[in-house]
Design an enzyme around this catalytic site. Structure first.
Site: not given
Length: 344
Positions: A93, A106, A113, A117, A120, A336
């Site tokens: 994205e 962004c 990832c 976290c 997230c 995100c």
């Protein structure tokens, strides 16, 4: 013979590549002008380069693109979220946002990832691979072209805050910055580029020594180790003492303030005690805190805090420069990783 993306080379790297192919060094600047300023899509349109040289370019490089899978626009603030398909069918994205000071994009740096976290959406989908240099550059270039066609406006700022941990893809990240910062490339000024990290301490000083004018944002989100260990697994490797020490070194090297990002989670990290701890942690540091209003999603157990104003007031009263980040793209769930997760 496999071809290399022309968007994968900094100007100096491209010059070296051309010399190795017995082409002229100054062709690199000409190529940069054609692809980044005039947005041409074939080498044959480069009219100021010799035909024999164009044949060599066509044999060794390609002018590739990203494919748009989906695009969503928030009707309230015109935030635009793109879902791009990469050459191996993975998706990432990119988000375009409008502010009073101009347009900001962004950018994602990885497919998924591994930082994990808890709050997230990107971390829900584990890292598949790093993005290549051209895949990061092309996100920005595509948005720039979209903006130009839309209303003739220019792109003002680039933030590496999308899917992935930028410093976990350090080499490709730094080469991308060289390209977009180059006056012959996308010409985004150093002070208009920001990199966000969850706290990879070993890369922060190296980055400071290499890019003294690029902005740094630290995803903090907790004022003590116990809570940060729970929310952000990276803290178990680089605790707050290590992180704060390297942040102070960064400030000494660059003389630039650090942005600390802090998402307010109801009943988790938003109490007056947390504000007190955060104030003590950041005391006398050249920094400011960007408080982020959390928007609950279907895939999250966290909720929006009602204490943003209380938290803000306490930090300001105790000498910590603090703002509440403007909400953008709320209707299209512009956090995100959400569009990619929904697509998968």
């Amino acid at each position: 013979m496999s071809k290399s993306s022309i968007f994968s080379f900094s100007l100096s790297a491209l010059e070296n590549q051309l010399i190795s192919l017995n082409l002229k060094k100054h062709n690199a600047t000409q190529i940069y002008n054609w692809i980044y300023q005039k947005h041409i899509d074939t080498f044959s349109k480069m009219t100021n380069i010799a035909k024999s040289s164009l044949d060599v370019l066509d044999e060794n490089f390609n002018i590739n693109k990203l494919t748009i899978v989906d695009m969503q626009i928030d009707p309230n603030d015109q935030t635009t979220k793109f879902l791009f398909r990469l050459c191996d069918d993975n998706c990432v994205e990119t988000v375009l946002m409008k502010f009073d000071y101009g347009y900001s994009v962004c950018v994602s740096t990885q497919v998924g990832c591994n930082m994990g976290c808890k709050f997230c959406a990107s971390g829900l989908l584990k890292k598949i691979r790093d993005l290549t240099i051209d895949e990061m550059v092309l996100q920005i270039l595509h948005v720039k072209q979209h903006l130009n066609k839309l209303n003739g406006q220019r792109l003002n700022n680039v933030v590496f805050m999308g899917i992935g941990e930028p410093f976990d893809n350090y080499k490709n990240l730094t080469e991308t910055i060289k390209i977009i910062n180059d006056d012959h490339g996308l010409a985004i000024g150093s002070r208009h580029i920001t990199v966000s990290t969850c706290g990879l301490v070993d890369k922060i000083i190296l980055f400071a020594q290499t890019f003294k004018q690029i902005g740094l944002a630290i995803s903090l989100h907790a004022p003590n180790d116990e809570l940060r260990n729970e929310l952000m697994p990276i803290n178990k490797k680089y605790n707050l003492a290590k992180l704060m020490d390297v942040c102070k070194q960064y400030i000494r090297i660059t003389n630039r303030r650090i942005t600390f990002e802090y998402v307010l989670l109801k009943g988790i990290n938003d109490s007056l005690l947390h504000a007190q701890q955060l104030s003590a942690l950041l005391k006398n540091m050249l920094c400011y805190v960007n408080l982020i209003v959390y928007n609950k999603t279907k895939i999250s157990k966290f909720s929006k805090s009602n204490n943003a104003k209380l938290f803000l007031d306490y930090l300001l009263k105790h000498g910590v420069n603090t703002t509440i980040r403007l909400e953008r793209g709320k209707i299209i769930n512009a956090a995100c990783g959400q569009l990619r997760a929904n697509n998968l």
